[in-house]
Design a protein around this motif. Structure first.
Motif, PDB file in Angstrom:
ATOM      1  N   ILE A  67      16.084 -12.990  44.542  1.00 16.37           N
ATOM      2  CA  ILE A  67      15.195 -13.759  45.411  1.00 16.37           C
ATOM      3  C   ILE A  67      14.945 -15.082  44.699  1.00 16.37           C
ATOM      4  O   ILE A  67      14.540 -15.103  43.538  1.00 16.37           O
ATOM      5  N   ALA A  68      15.210 -16.191  45.376  1.00 12.11           N
ATOM      6  CA  ALA A  68      15.005 -17.518  44.797  1.00 12.11           C
ATOM      7  C   ALA A  68      14.074 -18.303  45.703  1.00 12.11           C
ATOM      8  O   ALA A  68      14.280 -18.345  46.922  1.00 12.11           O
ATOM      9  N   CYS A  69      13.053 -18.931  45.117  1.00 12.12           N
ATOM     10  CA  CYS A  69      12.021 -19.592  45.913  1.00 12.12           C
ATOM     11  C   CYS A  69      11.992 -21.092  45.668  1.00 12.12           C
ATOM     12  O   CYS A  69      12.499 -21.596  44.660  1.00 12.12           O
ATOM     13  N   VAL A  70      11.350 -21.794  46.591  1.00 10.49           N
ATOM     14  CA  VAL A  70      11.291 -23.253  46.543  1.00 10.49           C
ATOM     15  C   VAL A  70      10.557 -23.743  45.298  1.00 10.49           C
ATOM     16  O   VAL A  70      10.782 -24.862  44.843  1.00 10.49           O
ATOM     17  N   GLU A  71       9.681 -22.910  44.727  1.00  5.74           N
ATOM     18  CA  GLU A  71       8.966 -23.298  43.509  1.00  5.74           C
ATOM     19  C   GLU A  71       9.868 -23.310  42.284  1.00  5.74           C
ATOM     20  O   GLU A  71       9.427 -23.650  41.191  1.00  5.74           O
ATOM     21  N   GLY A  72      11.136 -22.923  42.450  1.00  9.24           N
ATOM     22  CA  GLY A  72      12.088 -22.979  41.347  1.00  9.24           C
ATOM     23  C   GLY A  72      12.282 -21.669  40.611  1.00  9.24           C
ATOM     24  O   GLY A  72      13.154 -21.566  39.756  1.00  9.24           O
ATOM     25  N   TRP A  73      11.487 -20.640  40.931  1.00 13.41           N
ATOM     26  CA  TRP A  73      11.639 -19.374  40.223  1.00 13.41           C
ATOM     27  C   TRP A  73      12.573 -18.462  41.007  1.00 13.41           C
ATOM     28  O   TRP A  73      12.744 -18.599  42.217  1.00 13.41           O
ATOM     29  N   SER A  74      13.165 -17.536  40.301  1.00 18.94           N
ATOM     30  CA  SER A  74      13.999 -16.534  40.949  1.00 18.94           C
ATOM     31  C   SER A  74      13.922 -15.239  40.158  1.00 18.94           C
ATOM     32  O   SER A  74      13.603 -15.234  38.967  1.00 18.94           O
ATOM     33  N   THR A  75      14.198 -14.159  40.841  1.00 22.91           N
ATOM     34  CA  THR A  75      14.276 -12.865  40.166  1.00 22.91           C
ATOM     35  C   THR A  75      15.692 -12.671  39.634  1.00 22.91           C
ATOM     36  O   THR A  75      16.619 -13.395  40.004  1.00 22.91           O
ATOM     37  N   SER A  76      15.839 -11.698  38.792  1.00 21.07           N
ATOM     38  CA  SER A  76      17.182 -11.227  38.483  1.00 21.07           C
ATOM     39  C   SER A  76      17.735 -10.536  39.730  1.00 21.07           C
ATOM     40  O   SER A  76      17.011 -10.275  40.690  1.00 21.07           O
ATOM     41  N   ASP A  77      19.025 -10.239  39.728  1.00 27.58           N
ATOM     42  CA  ASP A  77      19.591  -9.508  40.861  1.00 27.58           C
ATOM     43  C   ASP A  77      18.927  -8.136  40.967  1.00 27.58           C
ATOM     44  O   ASP A  77      18.827  -7.399  39.969  1.00 27.58           O
ATOM     45  N   GLN A  78      18.468  -7.812  42.151  1.00 27.38           N
ATOM     46  CA  GLN A  78      17.894  -6.498  42.430  1.00 27.38           C
ATOM     47  C   GLN A  78      18.864  -5.735  43.333  1.00 27.38           C
ATOM     48  O   GLN A  78      19.612  -6.327  44.105  1.00 27.38           O
ATOM     49  N   TRP A 128      23.996 -16.815  44.499  1.00 30.69           N
ATOM     50  CA  TRP A 128      23.131 -17.540  43.565  1.00 30.69           C
ATOM     51  C   TRP A 128      23.005 -19.018  43.906  1.00 30.69           C
ATOM     52  O   TRP A 128      22.437 -19.795  43.133  1.00 30.69           O
ATOM     53  N   LEU A 129      23.521 -19.444  45.077  1.00 31.88           N
ATOM     54  CA  LEU A 129      23.577 -20.870  45.392  1.00 31.88           C
ATOM     55  C   LEU A 129      22.194 -21.516  45.408  1.00 31.88           C
ATOM     56  O   LEU A 129      21.974 -22.558  44.775  1.00 31.88           O
ATOM     57  N   TYR A 130      21.244 -20.926  46.137  1.00 31.64           N
ATOM     58  CA  TYR A 130      19.920 -21.543  46.210  1.00 31.64           C
ATOM     59  C   TYR A 130      19.186 -21.440  44.874  1.00 31.64           C
ATOM     60  O   TYR A 130      18.429 -22.334  44.511  1.00 31.64           O
ATOM     61  N   ARG A 131      19.421 -20.373  44.154  1.00 30.05           N
ATOM     62  CA  ARG A 131      18.839 -20.262  42.806  1.00 30.05           C
ATOM     63  C   ARG A 131      19.285 -21.425  41.937  1.00 30.05           C
ATOM     64  O   ARG A 131      18.482 -22.016  41.194  1.00 30.05           O
ATOM     65  N   ALA A 186      26.118 -18.547  53.376  1.00 36.15           N
ATOM     66  CA  ALA A 186      25.525 -17.306  52.875  1.00 36.15           C
ATOM     67  C   ALA A 186      26.091 -16.915  51.513  1.00 36.15           C
ATOM     68  O   ALA A 186      25.889 -15.784  51.060  1.00 36.15           O
ATOM     69  N   GLY A 187      26.762 -17.786  50.873  1.00 37.08           N
ATOM     70  CA  GLY A 187      27.300 -17.472  49.556  1.00 37.08           C
ATOM     71  C   GLY A 187      27.773 -18.727  48.845  1.00 37.08           C
ATOM     72  O   GLY A 187      27.981 -19.769  49.480  1.00 37.08           O
ATOM     73  N   PRO A 188      27.912 -18.673  47.537  1.00 40.30           N
ATOM     74  CA  PRO A 188      27.632 -17.499  46.698  1.00 40.30           C
ATOM     75  C   PRO A 188      26.148 -17.143  46.683  1.00 40.30           C
ATOM     76  O   PRO A 188      25.308 -17.990  46.992  1.00 40.30           O
ATOM     77  N   ILE A 203      16.648  -9.255  53.428  1.00 42.22           N
ATOM     78  CA  ILE A 203      17.221  -9.816  52.215  1.00 42.22           C
ATOM     79  C   ILE A 203      18.583 -10.393  52.581  1.00 42.22           C
ATOM     80  O   ILE A 203      19.439  -9.701  53.129  1.00 42.22           O
ATOM     81  N   VAL A 204      18.747 -11.703  52.330  1.00 41.27           N
ATOM     82  CA  VAL A 204      19.944 -12.442  52.733  1.00 41.27           C
ATOM     83  C   VAL A 204      20.449 -13.232  51.532  1.00 41.27           C
ATOM     84  O   VAL A 204      19.655 -13.888  50.839  1.00 41.27           O
ATOM     85  N   PRO A 205      21.733 -13.228  51.256  1.00 42.06           N
ATOM     86  CA  PRO A 205      22.239 -13.987  50.105  1.00 42.06           C
ATOM     87  C   PRO A 205      22.075 -15.486  50.286  1.00 42.06           C
ATOM     88  O   PRO A 205      22.287 -16.028  51.375  1.00 42.06           O
ATOM     89  N   ALA A 206      21.652 -16.146  49.200  1.00 41.72           N
ATOM     90  CA  ALA A 206      21.565 -17.612  49.097  1.00 41.72           C
ATOM     91  C   ALA A 206      20.478 -18.230  49.948  1.00 41.72           C
ATOM     92  O   ALA A 206      20.389 -19.451  50.018  1.00 41.72           O
ATOM     93  N   ALA A 207      19.630 -17.439  50.609  1.00 42.34           N
ATOM     94  CA  ALA A 207      18.569 -17.999  51.448  1.00 42.34           C
ATOM     95  C   ALA A 207      17.312 -18.237  50.616  1.00 42.34           C
ATOM     96  O   ALA A 207      17.019 -17.485  49.687  1.00 42.34           O
TER      97      ALA A 207
END
Length: 410
Positions: A307-318, A79-82, A75-77, A389-393
């Motif tokens: 939020i980081a997605c399988v398509e490779g995009w992510s949001t900034s930290d919300q 930004w891992l999945y991003r 579950a961390g860090p 909302i879960v970190p690194a998922a």
């Protein structure tokens, strides 16, 4: 047929002076390193879904030994999945010019006659066909996926999964056969071991090094116009080829990227009205039904997560605010370490309307059933009245429009 220069089966048909073992070897070594990274980050992405936790997280049929599981996803860090998926997608896009140039450089070999001179040669030709077909399939379906264009039959997830194993098997065979020759060539052994040099080359218009610079420039351009979707912030505007890059997601606290709208998911105002919506929480203590007002009376906590997605995009930290998942587990009867949780959405159709989270994700203090984002109630498209909302998922495991949480070992 082999000697008629009008036919591609003849060596005289291919006259480009750029083709040659050195040019192909350089491209091959770049692909050897790049595709190795793609394969590793692809396995990491597979692990991020916790595929052995619940069948809803991995719907790949009959995967058998191919679905081996490396480790429980941490579950961390946050930004891992991003990072891992951003590398996977950005590198895949960047390698497209290299792959196309490599295929162009060896295309005469596909027309060589006779098709097989020996059993070993036949096996090499079969592996080459699987390699070329697998590479095109993986890159094309991957590019369509990151553009959210699902024009291929079936689900992207199992198609890409099985395609990856077919491709990597052929890739390993080809690399074992050809890498020693590529290294010898790049080190200065100029002998045309692969037989790619044109016997009657046309006048050159560009040198081989110039052609490599052209390929490298194309890769750099694709990198610059893609990487911003993973980094976020001001660089997102440079991600011109990404569906969540340069487009404006709107303003205000809820003005950040989404994939799935409430309308697409079939969520109506009647479904989420305070008089109708209840969160059902189930565990050893029984079943509890909580309205949004009930949730707001529970201890509230905040987390800054992307939020980081399988398509490779992510949001900034919300900045998310809501009830910790581990507090809801305690409400369901788990006073000590919380267990896994099965999450169900109001969404009526489509993939990932249900998802499972592992105990380490539930117990993380940053994991929330979020009610607010950036100081404002969630918008319908961001999951109102409540979302996970879960970190690194992966983003699809951050379920929106949550209707039920079932705590227990899965």
């Amino acid at each position: 047929m082999r000697d008629d220069p009008r036919l591609p089966t003849s060596p005289g048909f291919w006259r480009s002076p750029v083709r040659g073992t050195w040019f192909t070897a350089v491209l091959g070594l770049v692909l050897l390193g790049g595709i190795s990274v793609l394969f590793v980050t692809g396995l990491v992405s597979y692990a991020a879904y916790n595929p052995d936790l619940s069948p809803v997280n991995d719907t790949t049929p009959d995967k058998g030994l191919l679905g081996f599981y490396l480790f429980d996803w941490p579950a961390g860090p946050s930004w891992l999945y991003r990072l891992t998926q951003g590398v996977h997608v950005t590198l895949g896009v960047t390698l497209v010019p290299v792959l196309l140039a490599k295929l162009w450089s060896v295309v005469p070999k596909l027309f060589t006659l006779p098709p097989a001179r020996s059993v070993a040669h036949a096996l090499e030709r079969v592996s080459l066909l699987l390699l070329v077909g697998g590479a095109l399939f993986q890159f094309v379906t991957g590019l369509l996926n990151i553009q959210l264009e699902y024009v291929f039959p079936g689900s992207f997830y199992p198609l890409h999964f099985y395609g990856a194993w077919v491709f990597i098997a052929a890739f390993v065979v080809h690399a074992a056969l050809r890498t020693p020759m590529a290294v010898r060539t790049v080190r200065g052994w100029r002998r045309d071991e692969a037989g790619l040099t044109a016997p009657d080359p046309a006048p050159p218009t560009v040198s081989r090094r110039g052609a490599l610079w052209l390929v490298g420039g194309g890769s750099l351009l694709l990198f610059v116009t893609t990487v911003g979707q993973s980094l976020g912030g001001p660089l997102r505007r440079t991600a011109l080829l990404a569906p969540h890059g340069g487009s404006d997601p709107g303003g205000g606290p809820n003005g950040f990227q989404i994939n799935k709208t409430a309308r697409y998911a079939g969520i109506t105002d009647a479904d989420t009205h305070p008089d109708a919506w209840r969160l059902v929480v189930t565990g050893p203590a029984g079943t509890v039904r909580l309205g949004r007002a009930d949730l707001l009376r529970l201890p509230q906590h905040s987390s800054s997560l992307p939020i980081a997605c399988v398509e490779g995009w992510s949001t900034s930290d919300q900045w998310w605010r809501g009830v910790r998942l581990r507090d809801l587990a305690a409400l369901a009867g788990y006073g000590g370490d919380p267990p896994d949780v099965f999450v169900e959405s109001l969404q009526r159709h489509g993939a990932f309307r249900r998802a499972a989270l592992r105990a380490n994700q539930v117990s993380d203090p940053r994991s929330l059933l979020a009610l607010y984002v950036n100081g404002e109630a969630l918008s319908p498209d961001h999951g109102f009245p409540a979302r996970i909302i879960v970190p690194a998922a992966p983003g699809v495991l951050n379920t929106k429009w949550v209707a039920r949480l079932t705590f227990g070992e899965l």
